[in-house]
Design a protein around this motif. Sequence first.
Motif, PDB file in Angstrom:
ATOM      1  N   HIS A 163     -14.758 -26.053  24.243  1.00 14.99           N
ATOM      2  CA  HIS A 163     -15.316 -25.486  25.260  1.00 14.99           C
ATOM      3  C   HIS A 163     -16.844 -25.536  24.712  1.00 14.99           C
ATOM      4  O   HIS A 163     -17.103 -25.785  23.568  1.00 14.99           O
ATOM      5  N   SER A 165     -18.555 -22.442  24.543  1.00 13.79           N
ATOM      6  CA  SER A 165     -18.893 -21.226  23.991  1.00 13.79           C
ATOM      7  C   SER A 165     -19.602 -21.247  22.651  1.00 13.79           C
ATOM      8  O   SER A 165     -20.306 -20.222  22.273  1.00 13.79           O
ATOM      9  N   GLN A 168     -23.244 -20.180  22.503  1.00 17.15           N
ATOM     10  CA  GLN A 168     -23.089 -18.618  22.737  1.00 17.15           C
ATOM     11  C   GLN A 168     -23.715 -18.162  21.049  1.00 17.15           C
ATOM     12  O   GLN A 168     -24.781 -17.561  20.831  1.00 17.15           O
ATOM     13  N   ARG A 191     -10.190 -31.659  25.198  1.00 22.36           N
ATOM     14  CA  ARG A 191      -8.828 -30.881  24.871  1.00 22.36           C
ATOM     15  C   ARG A 191      -7.919 -31.863  24.963  1.00 22.36           C
ATOM     16  O   ARG A 191      -7.966 -33.152  25.652  1.00 22.36           O
ATOM     17  N   GLN A 205     -18.301 -28.583  30.907  1.00 22.91           N
ATOM     18  CA  GLN A 205     -18.488 -27.066  31.152  1.00 22.91           C
ATOM     19  C   GLN A 205     -19.940 -26.608  31.214  1.00 22.91           C
ATOM     20  O   GLN A 205     -20.618 -27.307  30.676  1.00 22.91           O
ATOM     21  N   GLU A 207     -21.935 -23.202  30.183  1.00 26.57           N
ATOM     22  CA  GLU A 207     -21.645 -22.005  29.667  1.00 26.57           C
ATOM     23  C   GLU A 207     -22.798 -21.197  30.041  1.00 26.57           C
ATOM     24  O   GLU A 207     -24.130 -22.032  30.135  1.00 26.57           O
ATOM     25  N   PHE A 247     -13.330 -13.583  22.922  1.00 24.42           N
ATOM     26  CA  PHE A 247     -14.795 -13.331  22.704  1.00 24.42           C
ATOM     27  C   PHE A 247     -15.385 -12.421  23.754  1.00 24.42           C
ATOM     28  O   PHE A 247     -16.636 -12.336  23.757  1.00 24.42           O
ATOM     29  N   PHE A 303     -20.380 -16.535  30.499  1.00 24.25           N
ATOM     30  CA  PHE A 303     -19.442 -17.232  31.560  1.00 24.25           C
ATOM     31  C   PHE A 303     -19.122 -18.548  31.045  1.00 24.25           C
ATOM     32  O   PHE A 303     -20.109 -19.150  30.591  1.00 24.25           O
ATOM     33  N   GLY A 304     -18.183 -19.401  31.771  1.00 25.27           N
ATOM     34  CA  GLY A 304     -18.076 -20.805  31.417  1.00 25.27           C
ATOM     35  C   GLY A 304     -17.357 -21.227  32.646  1.00 25.27           C
ATOM     36  O   GLY A 304     -16.295 -20.718  32.664  1.00 25.27           O
TER      37      GLY A 304
HETATM   38  N1  PHE Z   1     -14.537 -20.860  26.877  1.00 16.84           N
HETATM   39  C1  PHE Z   1     -13.850 -20.045  27.982  1.00 16.84           C
HETATM   40  C2  PHE Z   1     -12.944 -21.179  28.384  1.00 16.84           C
HETATM   41  O1  PHE Z   1     -13.170 -22.540  28.013  1.00 16.84           O
HETATM   42  C3  PHE Z   1     -14.675 -19.629  29.340  1.00 16.84           C
HETATM   43  C4  PHE Z   1     -15.404 -18.540  29.006  1.00 16.84           C
HETATM   44  C5  PHE Z   1     -16.760 -18.664  28.523  1.00 16.84           C
HETATM   45  C6  PHE Z   1     -14.893 -17.216  29.051  1.00 16.84           C
HETATM   46  C7  PHE Z   1     -17.576 -17.331  28.429  1.00 16.84           C
HETATM   47  C8  PHE Z   1     -15.515 -16.066  29.112  1.00 16.84           C
HETATM   48  C9  PHE Z   1     -16.902 -16.282  28.435  1.00 16.84           C
HETATM   49  O2  PHE Z   1     -11.863 -21.282  29.255  1.00 16.84           O
END
Ligand code: PHE
Length: 338
Positions: A163, A165, A168, A191, A205, A207, A247, A303-304
């Motif tokens: 992801h 993330s 972040q 994945r 994605q 983010e 997270f 968010f993602g």
């Molecule tokens: N990283 C999470 C995913 O891939 C999505 C997400 C990002 C959730 C940021 C909360 C905050 O599913």
Amino acid sequence: VKEEALRALEPLTDVRALDEWRVQYLGKKSPVTQISRQMGSLTAEQRPVVGGWVNDVRAALQAAFEARKQEVEALLLQARFAAETIDISLPGRRRKRGAVHPLMKVIEEIEDVFLGMGFQIAEGPEVETDTYNFEMLNIPKDHPARDMQDTFYLTEELLLRTHTSPMQVRTMERMRPNAPVKVIVPGRVYRRDEDDATHSHAFTQIEGLVVDEGIRLSDLKGVLLEFARAIFGPDQEVRLRPSFFPFTEPSAEVDVRCINCGGSGCRICKDTGWIEILGSGMVHPRVLDGAGYDSKRFSGFAFGMGPERIAMLKYGIDDIRLLYQNDLRLLCQFNRVM
Ligand code: PHE
């Protein structure tokens, strides 16, 4: 002399020959010039007669020469035009126009929306460490996402990010200990999924992360509502559904009303009238502290989202693989000239 000269001039058709003719009949050694040179040896009565005669002949030859020269030049020009003619009735070759890939188009649109809200855009590495991809995001060792079945590992510590993330953490580390963060991070993630109509082992994605003093859940909702309306239309509704991510706390999944069925239920939203577009939540205090922001003073939301999902929704594409096959029929369907 005059008649001979005029006869010689008639058949000439190129500039060089004309020039030679001029030298021969009007030049320094020409009979006309020779005769006018000898005028001094003539008597006073002869002079005007011969002079007039010479002048007449010279003028006649000169005029004939100019006329012929113009004719020849016109002929040459005509010949050139004829040789250079192009057939304008021949149909042209159609050039295929390039188009922005529908997925890129959606990503650019999303970027524009967040740029408009004051976000910056960052990018991060696709080869990540276990530390950033999992550890610092509070993802426990026994979490199913860490399974060899789900993640492409390169070594024990290196992997293909699952992801965006981890960015972040990387972003906060760059901005710590107290600079406000407002960033989106588009990028490819990986994945170990079997590819089918809704899954791909590689996808995109975006983010989002906002960190500052006093950031609240209502900020998250406001930003994501604004985003959904910019992308799907001004009347778009959103709904937050409680969820879980290690997270974020609390966590929410964000749904938009299905635009394909107008909210009354269809195959895409599985008749619920809503469709999930992203995961989100308030940044977990452990993640803030780990990345160098004092969680007693700072808070944030993250968010993602999956642009493929949004592109499929927006354009009614029912198979994610269509976005990767580069079939010209699909690429040209959402044409925008580059
Ligand atoms: N990283 C999470 C995913 O891939 C999505 C997400 C990002 C959730 C940021 C909360 C905050 O599913």
